[in-house]
Design an enzyme around this catalytic site. Structure first.
Site, PDB file in Angstrom:
ATOM      1  N   CYS A   1      41.736   3.805  10.947  1.00 57.57           N
ATOM      2  CA  CYS A   1      40.994   4.833  10.461  1.00 57.57           C
ATOM      3  C   CYS A   1      39.924   5.179  11.548  1.00 57.57           C
ATOM      4  O   CYS A   1      39.588   6.227  11.742  1.00 57.57           O
ATOM      5  CB  CYS A   1      40.594   4.685   8.981  1.00 57.57           C
ATOM      6  SG  CYS A   1      41.491   4.407   7.716  1.00 57.57           S
TER       7      CYS A   1
ATOM      8  N   CYS B   1      39.286   0.102   7.291  1.00 58.18           N
ATOM      9  CA  CYS B   1      40.650   0.254   7.992  1.00 58.18           C
ATOM     10  C   CYS B   1      40.524   0.738   9.343  1.00 58.18           C
ATOM     11  O   CYS B   1      39.889   1.603   9.939  1.00 58.18           O
ATOM     12  CB  CYS B   1      41.106   1.340   7.068  1.00 58.18           C
ATOM     13  SG  CYS B   1      42.290   2.712   8.078  1.00 58.18           S
TER      14      CYS B   1
END
Lengths: 181, 66
Positions: free
Chosen positions: A28, A25
């Site tokens: 993230c 991700c």
């Protein structure tokens, strides 16, 4: 696994901010430096746990987390705040403060009456534009209606949040050091 | 910068009135010059209701907000 998480939360002597993330991700990874900085700042007062979303899908489901990164602040084992999506340090700070104090963070953005008035006005302008078949002036009225309606909910829009935090970061970026300058 | 000087009831009334006037003007109920006047007043009422600030109150230091 799930029970273990909540048990650990309850027994943890300090408030906790849990970072639900995944290796694949991008956002993230984007908030990682911010989280490192904040966890260093709050070291000894607030703990930061990282939970890999891929490894604990059941836990995410039980917490109703449908997107990552999601940060959840816990005080005495109780959730006090959460935030989904990449964000600036200024936007993540309230999570740590909420975990520390146990008070829910004050939600910024328009008040309820403002939202209601803007949505009503936006809808009315939209209806007027439909009546005018979006011709000439009515196209302008439709655009105005959209802007007014959006201003009622802009703070809830993840795209706006992501773009504005990027823009703020760009504007507040410190000038790069030029070696040899 | 500018302090809100309208109470909630004032703001709601302005937005409702603004929508009604715009409907009469832009909606084609009242045509011609009168329609344009209604449009302008409707837009002013809507705008001042949405932002909560009435510039006309300012010189008189008047406020409906307690």
């Amino acid at each position: 696994m799930e029970n273990n998480f909540f048990e650990r939360l309850k027994q943890n002597p300090r408030p906790v901010v849990v970072d639900f993330w995944a290796p694949w991700c991008g956002p993230c990874r984007a908030i990682e430096p911010v989280m490192k900085k904040l966890s260093a700042e709050y070291a000894g007062r607030v703990d930061v746990w990282k939970v890999n979303a891929d490894e604990q899908p059941d836990l995410l489901r039980s917490l109703r987390i449908y997107g990552i990164p999601t940060l959840v602040a816990y005080h005495n084992g109780q959730e006090v705040a959460r935030r989904t999506g990449a964000a600036s340090p200024a936007a993540l700070l309230p999570l740590f403060e909420a975990a520390l104090s146990g008070d829910k963070p004050v939600r910024s953005g328009p008040a309820a009456l403002d939202r209601l008035l803007r949505l009503t006005a936006g809808a009315a302008l939209g209806i007027l534009a439909i009546q005018g078949h979006f011709s000439g002036l009515y196209l302008f009225v439709a655009g105005l209606g959209l802007v007014v309606a959006f201003s009622a909910v802009y703070d809830r829009c993840p795209i706006y949040r992501a773009l504005s935090s990027r823009l703020k970061a760009l504007l507040h970026k410190e000038p790069a050091n030029h070696p040899g300058a | 910068m500018f302090k809100v000087n309208e109470a909630n009831w004032d703001r709601i009334a302005r937005v409702v009135l603004g929508i009604v006037l715009l409907y009469l003007g832009l909606g084609g109920v009242v045509a011609g010059g009168m329609g344009i006047v209604l449009d302008i007043f409707g837009a002013i009422f809507l705008l001042t209701g949405l932002v909560g600030i009435c510039p006309l109150y300012m010189p008189f230091k008047f406020s409906t907000k307690k």
